[in-house]
Enzyme design. Structure first.
Site, mmCIF file in Angstrom:
data_model
loop_
_atom_site.group_PDB
_atom_site.id
_atom_site.type_symbol
_atom_site.label_atom_id
_atom_site.label_comp_id
_atom_site.label_asym_id
_atom_site.label_seq_id
_atom_site.Cartn_x
_atom_site.Cartn_y
_atom_site.Cartn_z
ATOM 1 N N HIS A 1 -11.020 -2.644 54.259
ATOM 2 C CA HIS A 1 -10.051 -2.129 55.243
ATOM 3 C C HIS A 1 -8.651 -2.155 54.654
ATOM 4 O O HIS A 1 -8.432 -2.738 53.591
ATOM 5 C CB HIS A 1 -10.140 -2.895 56.561
ATOM 6 C CG HIS A 1 -9.706 -4.322 56.505
ATOM 7 N ND1 HIS A 1 -10.356 -5.269 55.752
ATOM 8 C CD2 HIS A 1 -8.676 -4.983 57.104
ATOM 9 C CE1 HIS A 1 -9.759 -6.447 55.912
ATOM 10 N NE2 HIS A 1 -8.731 -6.303 56.714
ATOM 11 N N HIS B 282 -5.637 -3.461 55.290
ATOM 12 C CA HIS B 282 -4.601 -4.497 55.328
ATOM 13 C C HIS B 282 -4.130 -4.888 53.928
ATOM 14 O O HIS B 282 -4.926 -4.956 52.985
ATOM 15 C CB HIS B 282 -5.101 -5.732 56.082
ATOM 16 C CG HIS B 282 -5.142 -5.530 57.562
ATOM 17 N ND1 HIS B 282 -5.937 -6.268 58.399
ATOM 18 C CD2 HIS B 282 -4.470 -4.650 58.359
ATOM 19 C CE1 HIS B 282 -5.755 -5.853 59.654
ATOM 20 N NE2 HIS B 282 -4.886 -4.872 59.652
ATOM 21 N N ASP C 12 -3.346 -7.632 52.566
ATOM 22 C CA ASP C 12 -3.963 -8.774 51.873
ATOM 23 C C ASP C 12 -5.368 -8.442 51.369
ATOM 24 O O ASP C 12 -6.068 -9.314 50.844
ATOM 25 C CB ASP C 12 -3.957 -10.032 52.764
ATOM 26 C CG ASP C 12 -4.751 -9.871 54.042
ATOM 27 O OD1 ASP C 12 -4.838 -8.730 54.549
ATOM 28 O OD2 ASP C 12 -5.308 -10.870 54.539
ATOM 29 N N HIS C 13 -5.777 -7.171 51.498
ATOM 30 C CA HIS C 13 -7.040 -6.705 50.913
ATOM 31 C C HIS C 13 -6.824 -5.552 49.928
ATOM 32 O O HIS C 13 -7.768 -5.129 49.272
ATOM 33 C CB HIS C 13 -8.015 -6.271 52.012
ATOM 34 C CG HIS C 13 -8.446 -7.428 52.868
ATOM 35 N ND1 HIS C 13 -9.679 -8.021 52.770
ATOM 36 C CD2 HIS C 13 -7.761 -8.142 53.794
ATOM 37 C CE1 HIS C 13 -9.758 -9.044 53.621
ATOM 38 N NE2 HIS C 13 -8.602 -9.129 54.256
ATOM 39 N N HIS D 195 -11.641 -4.928 63.943
ATOM 40 C CA HIS D 195 -10.477 -5.573 63.328
ATOM 41 C C HIS D 195 -9.476 -4.489 62.940
ATOM 42 O O HIS D 195 -8.289 -4.579 63.245
ATOM 43 C CB HIS D 195 -10.936 -6.380 62.118
ATOM 44 C CG HIS D 195 -9.818 -7.020 61.350
ATOM 45 N ND1 HIS D 195 -9.038 -8.026 61.862
ATOM 46 C CD2 HIS D 195 -9.343 -6.785 60.092
ATOM 47 C CE1 HIS D 195 -8.130 -8.384 60.957
ATOM 48 N NE2 HIS D 195 -8.300 -7.646 59.877
ATOM 49 N N ASP E 7 -12.980 -8.582 56.996
ATOM 50 C CA ASP E 7 -12.451 -9.363 58.117
ATOM 51 C C ASP E 7 -13.179 -9.047 59.420
ATOM 52 O O ASP E 7 -12.610 -9.190 60.509
ATOM 53 C CB ASP E 7 -10.947 -9.100 58.296
ATOM 54 C CG ASP E 7 -10.114 -9.706 57.174
ATOM 55 O OD1 ASP E 7 -10.689 -10.354 56.276
ATOM 56 O OD2 ASP E 7 -8.885 -9.508 57.196
ATOM 57 N N HIS F 89 -11.943 -14.258 54.234
ATOM 58 C CA HIS F 89 -11.111 -15.459 54.382
ATOM 59 C C HIS F 89 -11.966 -16.690 54.651
ATOM 60 O O HIS F 89 -13.067 -16.596 55.201
ATOM 61 C CB HIS F 89 -10.138 -15.312 55.566
ATOM 62 C CG HIS F 89 -9.166 -14.196 55.425
ATOM 63 N ND1 HIS F 89 -7.915 -14.362 54.869
ATOM 64 C CD2 HIS F 89 -9.252 -12.886 55.775
ATOM 65 C CE1 HIS F 89 -7.267 -13.207 54.885
ATOM 66 N NE2 HIS F 89 -8.056 -12.285 55.423
HETATM 67 ZN ZN LIG Z 1 -7.513 -7.764 57.855
#
Ligand SMILES: [Zn+2]
Length: 256
Positions: A57, A59, A61-62, A115, A134, A172
């Site tokens: 996805h 985001h 942090d990915h 998400h 996530d 995570h």
């Molecule tokens: Zn995420």
């Protein structure tokens, strides 16, 4: 046939980076790209050359490491078609049911929105592994940032239907905090009690509690257990629709 080799390592504050390697062909994929430098270090440590990135996805942090990794390795970036405009360097857009190959290893794409609107998971049936980003965490699930409870419940239900022995790799490590919340929702669950003790022990030793398995999550994860009579009773929602029960568990976790 030799199975995929899977290497998981911590990165950023609480993300996991994952590399998967098909020894027969030398193909190596990163599942998401939280940040470039730790991924380069992991590739060097394993002696693997990056050929692919599979994005779950959009985001940051990915995806923050995508451009640097692509520039240095020329790897192919695959990710959800529904988030195409949001993912840097995307080469291959995939949707539900599409096949993705990493060398000789074959994955199928499972759309798992909730998400984010276009979140996908990658299931490697012959290797018995699923990479869920996530959507699903151990004893938890992702926040509903771009979807409602019925959407996320439908996504989680698809993952719950995979073979119970499937290894689950998550974006995570929140397992300790997730266990503390889960015990407020279903304190009588003995499998959950045992998992919480195991996770506390892992945390004290600095060890990961991931990957998990679908079977372990079905037994312990309150977000997959909306049909549990104990959970329904505690929430005062006996006999109500499972997506509504799930939604109430998610709301309580958001306030926990
Ligand atoms: Zn995420």
């Amino acid at each position: 046939m030799a199975k995929l080799e899977i290497y998981q390592f911590p990165t950023r504050s609480d993300n996991y980076g994952v590399l998967i390697h098909d020894a027969a062909t030398g193909a190596t994929a990163a599942i998401d790209a939280p940040e470039a430098d730790p991924l380069f270090a992991a590739l060097k440590k394993k002696g693997w050359a990056l050929t692919d990135i599979l994005i779950t996805h959009h985001h940051a942090d990915h995806t923050a490491g995508v451009e640097a990794l692509k520039k240095k390795t020329g790897c192919t970036v695959t990710g959800p078609a529904r988030e195409a405009g949001l993912i840097p360097g995307l080469d291959v857009e995939v949707k539900d049911g599409d096949a993705v190959a990493v060398g000789g290893a074959q994955a199928s794409v499972i759309e798992t929105p909730g998400h984010t609107r276009g979140h996908v998971s990658y299931f490697f049936p012959e290797d018995g592994a699923v990479f869920v980003g996530d959507t699903l965490f151990s004893v938890g699930c992702g926040k509903l940032l771009e979807g409602d409870a019925p959407t996320m419940w439908a996504s989680l239900s698809k993952l719950a239907a995979l073979p119970p022995e499937t290894d689950v790799y998550c974006g995570h490590e929140y397992t300790g905090a997730n266990c503390r919340f889960a015990l407020t929702v279903e304190p009588e669950n003995e499998a959950l009690q045992a998992r919480a003790a195991e996770v506390a022990d892992n945390d004290a030793k600095g060890l990961p509690s991931l990957p998990t398995t679908i079977g372990q999550e079905l037994a312990t994860n309150p977000f997959l257990r909306a049909s549990s009579p104990a959970i329904q009773k505690r929430l005062g929602m006996e006999g109500q629709k499972l997506d509504a029960v799930f939604g109430e568990v998610r709301k309580r976790k958001d306030r926990f």
